[in-house]
Design an enzyme around this catalytic site. Structure first.
Site, PDB file in Angstrom:
ATOM      1  N   ASP A  73     -21.893 -38.576 -12.653  1.00  0.00           N
ATOM      2  CA  ASP A  73     -23.354 -38.320 -12.941  1.00  0.00           C
ATOM      3  C   ASP A  73     -24.212 -38.589 -11.733  1.00  0.00           C
ATOM      4  O   ASP A  73     -23.837 -38.641 -10.625  1.00  0.00           O
ATOM      5  CB  ASP A  73     -23.780 -39.179 -14.172  1.00  0.00           C
ATOM      6  N   HIS A 294     -30.484 -40.325 -15.529  1.00  0.00           N
ATOM      7  CA  HIS A 294     -29.520 -39.541 -16.314  1.00  0.00           C
ATOM      8  C   HIS A 294     -28.328 -40.403 -16.640  1.00  0.00           C
ATOM      9  O   HIS A 294     -27.649 -40.530 -17.618  1.00  0.00           O
ATOM     10  CB  HIS A 294     -29.422 -38.340 -15.634  1.00  0.00           C
ATOM     11  N   SER A 464     -25.808 -33.423 -22.537  1.00  0.00           N
ATOM     12  CA  SER A 464     -25.555 -34.751 -21.639  1.00  0.00           C
ATOM     13  C   SER A 464     -25.374 -35.910 -22.797  1.00  0.00           C
ATOM     14  O   SER A 464     -24.574 -36.845 -22.246  1.00  0.00           O
ATOM     15  CB  SER A 464     -26.381 -34.852 -20.709  1.00  0.00           C
TER      16      SER A 464
END
Length: 541
Positions: A73, A294, A464
């Site tokens: 990621d 994220h 996600s």
């Protein structure tokens, strides 16, 4: 790119004498809302994964084994209070000594690796989109060329160039409109909120102040409309709304000026040879990177410490460890980096890999395919987010894809769409990709509360968020039933998914369809049912 839910397109709401521009909203974050994905449809009336029920009824007397999950990621905040206890640390590497102690080709990779960094410690934050790179690389050769005059190999590249150019031009047009809208929204809202602050003589406009002003200041009628606006968009104050709007504005500006700019090329910062597709060892050990929001959020969904009364609970138990591998910038990841990230995770012991990223083009897909085959050979399960473009991926391309270049399904990969907490036509996330042949199942991915950098927590939406929910379920199964192989984990997760026949909106439309038609299983991942099935399978053996 790291998948994040698309913002709703601009809507203007005329409220009294002022115009507030609704650019989006935050989810309500009451206690139940903050952990809805763990709830059970029968017990709680919420289409979650029944994690609480599984721990309470099936796992309370069992002892979990260690499991290592890699999160490929944007990076993970290694100091976060909900993640620090469960982050992987390599025992064979000495931190900061400048040596490759374990001789694996990566110096000081104690916490993982960053394929987007230079040896001098700098890191890429924003990259170009893949279609931007294709246009920049091939424009001189193919612009104005006649296809029939090209060699078969160049014809294939010419076709890719034409598709990329079309996608690039469409994206440039859309993002320029979005940027103009966001600029106008920020200026308009700043002015409007400032007028109300001035009228009420306050420094902060929150819902409490506005609620009181509705009664005590009838001469400021806009207080009522602004209060209603903040309640509807779930922002606590106008400052909070403006901060979120400014962040969206900066992201859009980066897309216009960098991600969609053929002249922009940050890659020299890394120092690798982008034409050498077999190169390894480049990058640096900064597995957090410049913006770990994220990746931190995804890691928290998988294994944020459960039951510590801090922030949000992950799905997996305390024996699960998270490895951070950074290959996903703001913009599109490169196939070379993704392939190396998968191989790095596999070689360093990951049993499950969570991958919340994707893009429209994959010019070196053969590299990623080979890395996925390597993971399959080593018994590693891959969990991938389906994407946030409201596409039927049975018909439209999205990478990494469900199949190899030769057309065969990738046997050790799960592809995950996003569902919501509402068992209504809104059960399917409006943004989620879907496909009866190419999306395996759905998982909670709307309004998911999890860790973000600097000991904060935020609510994000996207496939996600759905992929790490499934990776967390896989980690639970592997922890309590360590004899299960990657293919068995996949089989159990698919067979135990709870089917729904709710009439839902096909993503991106108002057409009602049976939820069961949007994926291979027609269901939502369910930990309770998965544990029951795993117990049955392992007991029979």
């Amino acid at each position: 790119m790291a998948f994040a839910a698309r913002s709703p397109y601009p809507r203007l709401a005329l409220l009294g004498l002022l115009t507030f521009t609704a650019f989006g909203s935050r989810a309500q974050t009451g206690e139940a809302g903050r952990r809805w994905q763990h709830l059970d449809l029968q017990a709680d009336g919420v289409p979650g994964i029944s994690a609480d029920r599984a721990y309470r009824e099936l796992l309370a007397t069992r002892t979990p084994a260690p499991v290592l999950v890699a999160v490929i990621d944007s990076g993970i905040d290694s100091t976060h209070q909900d993640l620090k206890p469960i982050l992987w640390r390599k025992p064979s590497e000495v931190a900061g000594n400048g040596l490759d102690d374990d001789k694996n080709g990566y110096v000081d990779d104690v916490r993982g690796w960053n394929f987007l960094g230079g040896k001098d410690g700098q890191n890429i934050a924003v990259e170009t989109l893949e279609q931007t790179r294709i246009v920049a690389q091939d424009r001189a050769q193919f612009e104005g060329a006649k296809r029939k005059k090209l060699s078969p190999e160049d014809q294939a590249k010419f076709d890719q160039y034409q598709r990329a150019k079309k996608a690039f031009e469409k994206a440039v047009d859309a993002e320029n409109k979005e940027l103009a809208y966001l600029k106008e929204a920020f200026a308009s809202n700043t002015f409007s909120f400032g007028k109300v602050k001035q009228a009420l003589n306050v420094a902060v406009l929150d819902t409490a102040v506005l609620r009181q002003a509705m009664v005590s200041r009838p001469d400021v009628p806009s207080a009522k409309s602004l209060y209603a606006y903040l309640r509807r968009t779930h922002f606590g104050s106008t400052d909070e709304e403006l901060k979120a709007l400014e962040e969206a504005l900066n992201r859009s500006r980066n897309r216009v000026e960098k991600s969609l700019n053929p002249a922009y090329n940050p890659r020299p910062l890394v120092g690798d040879d982008v034409t050498n597709l077999t190169e390894t060892g480049y990058g640096n050990p900064d597995s957090q990177g410049p913006d770990a929001s994220h990746g931190t959020h995804c890691a928290g969904i998988i294994a944020g410490v459960r039951g510590n009364q801090l922030g949000a609970d992950g799905v997996a138990p305390a024996t699960v460890r998270i490895m951070s591998v950074r290959s996903t910038p703001s913009g599109d990841e490169r196939d070379k980096d993704v392939a190396n990230a998968i191989r790095y995770a596999v070689d360093n012991g990951a049993q499950i890999i969570s991958m919340s990223f994707g893009k429209d083009f994959s010019p070196n897909k053969e590299l990623v395919d080979a890395a996925m085959q390597y993971a399959d050979q080593k018994g590693v399960l891959l969990v991938h987010a389906a994407g946030n473009s409201s596409l039927n991926t049975d018909k439209e391309q999205n990478f990494p894809s469900y199949r190899y270049l030769n057309g065969q399904d990738i046997p050790n990969q799960l592809t995950v769409g996003a569902s919501s907490r509402l068992n209504t036509p809104a059960l399917t996330a409006t943004f989620s990709n879907y496909g009866q042949q190419t999306v395996d199942l759905f998982a909670p991915g709307v309004d998911i509360y999890s860790a973000t950098p600097a000991n904060t927590y935020s609510t994000f939406s996207g496939t996600s968020m759905a992929a790490p929910v499934v990776a967390g379920v896989a980690a639970v199964l592997k922890a309590y039933f360590p004899q299960l192989t990657a293919l068995q984990l996949k089989q159990i997760i698919l067979q135990s998914a709870v089917p729904y026949h709710t009439q839902v909106y096909r993503p991106g439309t108002k057409q009602l369809v049976d939820f069961a038609t949007l994926s291979r299983t027609g269901g939502i991942v369910n930990l309770y049912e998965a544990v029951k099935l795993a117990d049955k399978m392992t007991t029979l053996k």
